[in-house]
Design a protein around this motif. Sequence first.
Motif, PDB file in Angstrom:
ATOM      1  N   LEU A 175       0.851  -1.190   0.000  1.00 46.42           N
ATOM      2  CA  LEU A 175       0.000   0.000   0.000  1.00 46.42           C
ATOM      3  C   LEU A 175       0.886   1.238   0.000  1.00 46.42           C
ATOM      4  O   LEU A 175       1.741   1.401   0.875  1.00 46.42           O
ATOM      5  N   ARG A 176       0.693   2.106  -0.975  1.00 47.20           N
ATOM      6  CA  ARG A 176       1.472   3.347  -1.084  1.00 47.20           C
ATOM      7  C   ARG A 176       0.630   4.496  -0.527  1.00 47.20           C
ATOM      8  O   ARG A 176      -0.538   4.645  -0.883  1.00 47.20           O
ATOM      9  N   LEU A 177       1.229   5.282   0.349  1.00 42.82           N
ATOM     10  CA  LEU A 177       0.522   6.409   0.936  1.00 42.82           C
ATOM     11  C   LEU A 177       1.473   7.588   1.068  1.00 42.82           C
ATOM     12  O   LEU A 177       2.696   7.431   0.967  1.00 42.82           O
ATOM     13  N   THR A 178       0.910   8.770   1.298  1.00 44.65           N
ATOM     14  CA  THR A 178       1.702   9.974   1.514  1.00 44.65           C
ATOM     15  C   THR A 178       1.541  10.411   2.959  1.00 44.65           C
ATOM     16  O   THR A 178       0.424  10.679   3.422  1.00 44.65           O
ATOM     17  N   VAL A 179       2.663  10.453   3.676  1.00 48.19           N
ATOM     18  CA  VAL A 179       2.657  10.880   5.071  1.00 48.19           C
ATOM     19  C   VAL A 179       2.701  12.404   5.119  1.00 48.19           C
ATOM     20  O   VAL A 179       3.601  13.019   4.532  1.00 48.19           O
ATOM     21  N   LYS A 180       1.754  13.002   5.806  1.00 44.12           N
ATOM     22  CA  LYS A 180       1.753  14.455   5.937  1.00 44.12           C
ATOM     23  C   LYS A 180       2.799  14.881   6.956  1.00 44.12           C
ATOM     24  O   LYS A 180       2.973  14.222   7.981  1.00 44.12           O
ATOM     25  N   PRO A 181       3.518  15.979   6.706  1.00 45.36           N
ATOM     26  CA  PRO A 181       4.522  16.449   7.673  1.00 45.36           C
ATOM     27  C   PRO A 181       3.883  16.760   9.023  1.00 45.36           C
ATOM     28  O   PRO A 181       2.748  17.242   9.092  1.00 45.36           O
ATOM     29  N   GLY A 182       4.625  16.442  10.088  1.00 43.81           N
ATOM     30  CA  GLY A 182       4.174  16.825  11.429  1.00 43.81           C
ATOM     31  C   GLY A 182       3.491  15.732  12.215  1.00 43.81           C
ATOM     32  O   GLY A 182       2.949  16.011  13.292  1.00 43.81           O
ATOM     33  N   VAL A 183       3.487  14.468  11.729  1.00 44.68           N
ATOM     34  CA  VAL A 183       2.821  13.415  12.485  1.00 44.68           C
ATOM     35  C   VAL A 183       3.511  13.223  13.833  1.00 44.68           C
ATOM     36  O   VAL A 183       4.709  13.458  13.986  1.00 44.68           O
ATOM     37  N   ALA A 184       2.723  12.792  14.828  1.00 49.48           N
ATOM     38  CA  ALA A 184       3.240  12.613  16.187  1.00 49.48           C
ATOM     39  C   ALA A 184       3.369  11.133  16.500  1.00 49.48           C
ATOM     40  O   ALA A 184       2.706  10.278  15.900  1.00 49.48           O
TER      41      ALA A 184
END
Length: 316
Positions: A175-184
């Motif tokens: 599964l390909r996804l885009t991680v948004k900046p700033g995850v905790a």
Amino acid sequence: MEYKDYYKTLGVEKTATAEQIKKAYRKLARQHHPDVNPNDPEAERKFKEVNEANEVLSDADKRKKYDQLGADWKRYEQQGAGRGPAGGRGAPGGGGGFDWGQYTQGGGGGGSSPFGEEDGDFSDFFGSIFGNMGGGGGRSARPGAGQDYQAELELSLEEAYQGGPRTITVNGKNLRLTVKPGVADGQTIRLRGQGGPGRNGGPDGALLLTFRLAPDARYARTGNDLTQDVPVDLYTALLGGEQTVATLGSPVKIKIKPETPNGTRLRLRGKGFPVYDQPGQSGDLYLRLTIALPQHLTDEEKALIEQLAALRSPDA
């Protein structure tokens, strides 16, 4: 059909809190995950058992029904599962007045057997108690949502800062996804349609993806603020000057005032961690200046320092 002890599967007591159940599940899910144990049928079996136990014990309503069922299971085996007069299985609710239907989703009417088909990755036992049991014998024809999957994705602090594309494997599927900046660390996002297939035309389940951030030796993170130790040589601290500091973003040049004390904190607004899902907004970066004393002094340097010490002496 064998009764399944979900508490034993997760290794917790029947009095375990929701947090204890969650902690035990995460530990065992990581231990037996197919990605960690490729081509290991036994690990895959245990992984499914752990997921099934968590599916029940993490849901207050299902856990209550399961706890009630535990006390009556032997009664069912003795009274509700006996042979009927015609040699077939007795109907739920028969045999001494035992009402199996109170534990199934579809009720006990219609003479249906509690032993339904296997429900996805779950066992017959789970499907019998929590599956879509109807009065017509077998599964209900009503649409049902697919099972939600759970997975974890480990990131470095820098990867969480930058965000970007990632590929993970869930149940053998890439599964390909885009991680948004700033995850905790510990943050969970829900990816709709990436879980188990829906039943009878129902929607596919979701993937609950939890981020795990590895510790970073350079930065301490508090919310969206970062703290970084910056070594400053003794002479710059005494006389003042400029110094370039590497950060998670671009390098920054800071001015150091003459006679700066050790431990001085500088605040750089907007140079901290990105605020999740709010483009253009960031926390602050705090620089803690630590004075680095010179090492391996020459005789000449020692003599000069002694002269300085004499000049600063109260008796001079």
